[in-house]
Design a protein around this motif. Structure first.
Motif, PDB file in Angstrom:
ATOM      1  N   LYS A 243       5.450   1.658  -7.026  1.00  9.38           N
ATOM      2  CA  LYS A 243       4.886   1.657  -5.673  1.00  9.38           C
ATOM      3  C   LYS A 243       5.603   2.595  -4.714  1.00  9.38           C
ATOM      4  N   CYS A 244       6.905   2.727  -4.881  1.00  4.05           N
ATOM      5  CA  CYS A 244       7.716   3.498  -3.930  1.00  4.05           C
ATOM      6  C   CYS A 244       8.356   4.698  -4.614  1.00  4.05           C
TER       7      CYS A 244
ATOM      8  N   TYR B 272       8.443  -2.269 -10.731  1.00  3.90           N
ATOM      9  CA  TYR B 272       7.379  -2.338  -9.737  1.00  3.90           C
ATOM     10  C   TYR B 272       7.728  -1.472  -8.525  1.00  3.90           C
TER      11      TYR B 272
ATOM     12  N   ASP C 147       0.865  -1.176   0.000  1.00  2.36           N
ATOM     13  CA  ASP C 147       0.000   0.000   0.000  1.00  2.36           C
ATOM     14  C   ASP C 147       0.903   1.228   0.000  1.00  2.36           C
ATOM     15  N   PRO C 148       1.033   1.910  -1.140  1.00  2.00           N
ATOM     16  CA  PRO C 148       1.940   3.068  -1.210  1.00  2.00           C
ATOM     17  C   PRO C 148       1.635   4.137  -0.163  1.00  2.00           C
TER      18      PRO C 148
END
Length: 183
Positions: free
Chosen positions: A57-58, A53, A25-26
């Motif tokens: 997300k990050c 990925y 969950d970012p």
């Protein structure tokens, strides 16, 4: 690439079922402006997907600094068979030095330690999926202990035989409590 060991799939499913592995969950990730120091495996067949990925997300922050090593964070695990080269040279201590220098030079405070399944480096030293994840857990703990001012998270990247990819947050503290409750 040849046939790869798929014995990891049931173990990883157990980790997912117990919530040790969870969807990233970012919104719950640290929001330090500088970015992440990323410690993935140097596996050329897996790195690109893992890296893309990770950035999705990050991706906040201008700097995402990879320090790759065969086995990634596994080389930092307690008594890791990957910590020394075939010629007897230490791999883990120079990696710790590079992590320290990178955090300082780049002004980073987030560390993303990765493991992935299947991992050729882990398979080469005959690690079971359980042993691989245990090494990974001890590596994340070592990073947290050594770099107390950094926020260290573990991630697990999966490449299924049907070419699906998944990357999860790995909750090492929950993994340890689940382990304790099983004893």
């Amino acid at each position: 690439m040849g046939a790869e060991n798929q014995n990891w799939i049931p173990f990883v499913a157990t980790l997912e079922k117990s919530a040790v592995l969870r969807v990233i969950d970012p919104e719950r990730l640290p929001k330090h402006e500088e970015g992440w120091l990323v410690i993935p495996c140097a596996d050329g067949h897996r790195f690109r997907n893992l890296w893309e990925y990770h950035l999705r997300k990050c991706g906040h922050g201008p700097c995402h600094h990879p320090l790759t090593e065969l086995g990634g964070a596994l080389v930092l695990g307690d008594k890791s068979p990957l910590a020394n080269s075939k010629r007897g040279f230490s791999v883990d201590e120079p990696l710790i030095d590079k992590i320290e220098a990178s955090l300082e030079f780049k002004g980073l405070r987030n560390i993303a330690a990765y493991t992935h399944f299947p991992c050729s480096a882990a398979n080469a030293v005959n690690l079971s999926a359980e042993e691989q994840f245990e090494l990974f857990a001890s590596a994340v703990e070592r990073l947290r202990s050594r770099f107390e001012n950094a926020y260290t998270l573990g991630f697990c990247h999966l490449h299924y035989p049907d070419d699906r990819f998944k990357t999860f947050f790995a909750d090492i503290r929950l993994y340890r409590s689940v382990q304790v409750s099983k004893q």
